[in-house]
Design a protein around this motif. Structure first.
Motif, PDB file in Angstrom:
ATOM      1  N   LYS A 104       0.822  -1.212   0.000  1.00 49.37           N
ATOM      2  CA  LYS A 104       0.000   0.000   0.000  1.00 49.37           C
ATOM      3  C   LYS A 104       0.859   1.266   0.000  1.00 49.37           C
ATOM      4  N   SER A 148       0.956  -9.555   3.090  1.00 50.14           N
ATOM      5  CA  SER A 148      -0.284 -10.056   2.499  1.00 50.14           C
ATOM      6  C   SER A 148      -0.564  -9.198   1.260  1.00 50.14           C
ATOM      7  N   LEU A 149      -1.343  -9.717   0.335  1.00 48.01           N
ATOM      8  CA  LEU A 149      -1.597  -8.990  -0.912  1.00 48.01           C
ATOM      9  C   LEU A 149      -2.210  -7.620  -0.692  1.00 48.01           C
ATOM     10  N   ASP A 150      -3.058  -7.499   0.323  1.00 48.53           N
ATOM     11  CA  ASP A 150      -3.692  -6.199   0.575  1.00 48.53           C
ATOM     12  C   ASP A 150      -2.836  -5.294   1.456  1.00 48.53           C
ATOM     13  N   SER A 152      -2.191  -5.494   4.571  1.00 50.44           N
ATOM     14  CA  SER A 152      -2.666  -5.311   5.943  1.00 50.44           C
ATOM     15  C   SER A 152      -1.810  -6.042   6.971  1.00 50.44           C
TER      16      SER A 152
END
Length: 173
Positions: A104, A148-150, A152
């Motif tokens: 992110k 993690s892919l997101d 988080s």
């Protein structure tokens, strides 16, 4: 450049490769022409790790400032990949040996395995301000981090430096 001790990062679009190593010079490879150029980094010390932001607009470089009064005083640098301008983002990162950027782009993690002071931790750094927003203390020396892919969660793999025990996994939310 001697490849021993070198680290490289590839920009997400594949257009540039940054290579750092035992000098205060970032080697930049344009992958369309294979032309190699350099970005000089003031302040001395060796460059020990490099990672790109997910959008490729920044490269984050960890510099070992071993000439300072502290044997484990490292600095996180930011490179604007459009202009190649280098700025200091964070200082005093102890024995950090590796950086990682969350998917992110909201945090940069500096993994500290300072065997001199026997301090094992992960510093979370805000890339906009250079502030260490949190420090996560570990019982063992961190080896690597994955996300993690997101973005988080960060997963930090650590190993025992004084015994042959199994590696451990720390999850940072």
């Amino acid at each position: 450049m001697n490849a021993v001790g070198s680290r490289l990062a590839v920009r997400a679009d594949g257009s540039k490769v940054f290579l750092v190593g035992n000098a205060a010079l970032v080697r930049v490879i344009d992958t369309s022409t294979y032309v190699v150029s350099g970005i000089g980094v003031a302040g001395g010390g060796s460059l020990i790790d490099v990672k790109f932001s997910p959008d490729g607009s920044k490269a984050y470089i960890l510099r070992n400032d071993s000439g300072s009064s502290s044997p484990s005083h490292n600095t996180l640098l930011s490179v604007d990949t459009a202009t190649n301008v280098v700025t200091t983002l964070a200082t005093g990162l102890g024995g950090s040996q590796m950086v990682a950027v969350s998917p992110k782009s909201d945090l940069i993690y500096a993994l500290n395995f300072d065997h001199i002071g026997v301090s094992y931790d992960v510093a979370a750094i805000d890339p906009a301000t250079g502030e260490v927003t949190a420090t996560f203390f570990l019982n063992n020396s961190p080896l690597m981090v994955a996300f993690s892919l997101d973005g988080s969660k960060a997963f930090v793999l650590s190993h025992h430096t004084t015994s042959s025990g199994p590696p451990s996994l720390t999850v940072i939310d």
